[in-house]
Design a protein around this motif. Sequence first.
Motif: not given
Length: 406
Positions: A67-76, A107-115, A194-199
């Motif tokens: 199971i993958i939980i996709k929370p909202n981790l928009v930024s630090f 997991g999540d992909s926050p805003g900014g570089p996908h790093s 689900t869309i990577p960082g700067l994309k």
Amino acid sequence: MCKYRLLDAYFLVIRFKYTKSPEVELENYDVAVVRCKTYDVEAVKPALEEAVNAVNGLDFVKPGMKIIIKPNLVSFKKPDAAATTHPALLEALVEMLLARGADVTIGDSPGGPHSLPLLNRVYAVTGMDRVEKLGAKLNRNMNEKTVDFPEGKVLKNFTYTEYLDEADAIIDFCKLKSHGMLGMSAAVKNLFGTIPGLKKPEVHYKFQNDAEFADMLVDLNEYFKPRLAICDAVVGMEGNGPTAGTPRQIGAIIASKSTYYADVVGAELIGMNIDGLPTLQAAYERGFAPASSKNLRVYGDIRALTVDDFKAPPVRGLSFMRKGNVLHFISKAALEHKPTLKKRLCVGCGECARMCPAKAIKMKNKKPHINREKCIRCFCCQEFCPRAAMVAHRPLAAKVLNKLKL
């Protein structure tokens, strides 16, 4: 409202078309809203279990299932900033899943570089170490994947975070917040992560119209098809959301097997409806959601939990501003909300210019200047400004007319 009544009738036909029997249908709630005033473990665990169990939300989970939980981790942002899904709720859900023998990844992909360095920082600041200690994993797979999606209405091809392919099922665990572009950020909008960082800015630029952007979000939901949607509405965010607004006590947890149903209830909790929310309009017109919770079986009392004075920016809610109306072009410039700089808060970091997908912002004398002709009003500058110096400004005339509900 005639259009809404006709579409609601269509929605009900589709919804009940494949029901095996009235008895089976009546056993299940479409969506649950449960009171939860604090993030104390004594309050969170029973409230989350009540909400999830009311919709039979984890009946699909089998031992060994990933199971993958996709929370909202928009930024630090720290949990008390109310910009991200609170770790106390994630802990409670992880415990429920582990008790069923699931293998859990967050997991999540926050805003900014996908790093990885940025992602690790976001995990640390948002409190994800707490869930890792329980036995859940934090995704650190930074690979990306591009896929064709001919079934999408507008999103025919896109790139997403590859780790999601590892899931047997995805759980969407969002935060209820105001949003500069869309009015509200909740379950449907959460899948944009689900869309990577700067994309993300690239997607904003591709779908500049709010209706097309909303359809893109619905397409993402239809591609990933989360098995369960949970909304952290214990403390939401109002005002300059989704990252720089003000925490607002709402006192609820929402659960549904449908991201759209969860958003219908979430909107009503903060005094909003389909007229001001492009994502719900898109879901409604495509037969995925009703115009209101009246056409859903709801566990709990929405009215008892509604926050009537929640500060959220209505989005193109004035009927005469809609495309096709003779006054659309006349009213557009005078009444549309737009990103505006609060100079006293700006430190000249240039993050707004870097994140702008339309390249409409240039730094001059260490201050951002917005080219209004290029601006697509995606509000990326507002969302990712680290100092809350960019705000979604609405002209006084628009505020007055909105109160009149024109």
